[in-house]
Enzyme design. Structure first.
Site, PDB file in Angstrom:
ATOM      1  N   CYS A  55      -0.765   9.858  -0.734  1.00  0.00           N
ATOM      2  CA  CYS A  55      -0.325  11.206  -0.162  1.00  0.00           C
ATOM      3  C   CYS A  55       0.960  11.382  -0.912  1.00  0.00           C
ATOM      4  O   CYS A  55       0.923  11.750  -2.017  1.00  0.00           O
ATOM      5  CB  CYS A  55      -0.437  10.916   1.250  1.00  0.00           C
ATOM      6  SG  CYS A  55      -0.631  12.673   2.333  1.00  0.00           S
ATOM      7  N   HIS A  69      -4.833   7.888   3.240  1.00  0.00           N
ATOM      8  CA  HIS A  69      -3.871   7.008   3.820  1.00  0.00           C
ATOM      9  C   HIS A  69      -5.023   5.329   4.094  1.00  0.00           C
ATOM     10  O   HIS A  69      -5.081   5.371   5.098  1.00  0.00           O
ATOM     11  CB  HIS A  69      -3.247   7.245   4.888  1.00  0.00           C
ATOM     12  CG  HIS A  69      -2.554   8.196   4.767  1.00  0.00           C
ATOM     13  ND1 HIS A  69      -0.917   8.241   4.564  1.00  0.00           N
ATOM     14  CD2 HIS A  69      -2.407   9.686   4.706  1.00  0.00           C
ATOM     15  CE1 HIS A  69      -0.236   9.373   4.625  1.00  0.00           C
ATOM     16  NE2 HIS A  69      -0.989  10.365   4.493  1.00  0.00           N
ATOM     17  N   GLU A 104      -3.713   2.706   4.604  1.00  0.00           N
ATOM     18  CA  GLU A 104      -2.916   1.529   5.183  1.00  0.00           C
ATOM     19  C   GLU A 104      -2.752   1.821   6.536  1.00  0.00           C
ATOM     20  O   GLU A 104      -2.766   1.058   7.572  1.00  0.00           O
ATOM     21  CB  GLU A 104      -1.354   1.814   4.813  1.00  0.00           C
ATOM     22  CG  GLU A 104      -0.739   3.262   5.401  1.00  0.00           C
ATOM     23  CD  GLU A 104      -0.983   4.389   4.671  1.00  0.00           C
ATOM     24  OE1 GLU A 104      -1.742   4.251   3.848  1.00  0.00           O
ATOM     25  OE2 GLU A 104      -0.390   5.461   4.928  1.00  0.00           O
TER      26      GLU A 104
END
Ligand code: GLN
Length: 200
Positions: A81, A180, A182
């Protein structure tokens, strides 16, 4: 290099989640806030957050030049991002004084999905990660509007008005995603990056 040391740029953004995901796939993950820490990493993750803020802090903490130098010398890096924006050679919709670290021969449009759908999730099919789709979380995300010849596109939006938009790229030891990974608990993107670090 069985346990590579991966630095997570830790000036702003979702640093902790990346440290956790990297640990989970077998890296030694360390936060990077000082120039000296840049010397001892085998790879770098630039998290999501706010690219204008990350850029300002990177320059204020004297990290810009050493990071640029190591990236130019072939340090593997993964940007998610805002991190994608930081790794891009060119940006659209940046602040007038906004700089990037560069390395990826791409043009990235900030906040490309617009206000209406500024945050959403979607399943993406990424061949490199196996048959199971990846749940991609987009938060005021950029997308890639132009790629240079050496850039491989591995993910595109699959539904809705932005269908076909480029959201995952790789060029040599550098990779970036608009989404994302994560935050989902699926660590395949981080494992993919770690393989890239190990095999370069
Ligand atoms: N819109 C942000 C930027 O321009 C990126 C958002 C994110 O990283 N989640 O930096």
């Amino acid at each position: 290099m069985t346990t590579p040391t991966i630095g997570v740029l830790a000036v702003q953004g979702d640093v902790r989640e990346h440290l956790h995901a990297l640990d989970a796939v077998g890296a030694r993950a360390i936060p990077v806030r000082r120039p000296a820490e840049i010397e001892r990493i085998d790879g770098l993750v630039i998290p999501g957050g706010e690219s204008t803020v990350i850029d300002k802090l990177v320059r204020a903490f004297d990290l810009h030049e050493p990071l640029r130098a190591r990236l130019a010398a072939g340090l593997p890096a993964y940007g998610s991002c805002a991190g994608m924006i930081l790794l891009a050679d060119r940006i659209e919709g940046g602040q007038p004084d906004q700089q990037t670290l560069g390395g990826l021969d791409i043009t990235v449009r900030r906040n490309a999905f617009g206000r209406q759908v500024d945050s959403f999730e979607e399943d993406l099919h990424i061949r490199e990660l196996g048959p199971e789709p990846v749940r991609a979380v987009f938060i005021r995300a950029p997308w890639v509007t132009k790629v240079g010849r050496g850039v491989e596109v591995f993910a595109r939006v699959e539904h809705g008005p932005a269908t076909g938009a480029i959201v995952g790229v790789r060029q040599g030891p550098l990779m970036a995603t608009s989404f994302h990974p994560e935050v989902t608990g699926d660590h395949r993107v981080h494992r993919f990056f770690l393989d890239l670090v190990r095999h370069r």
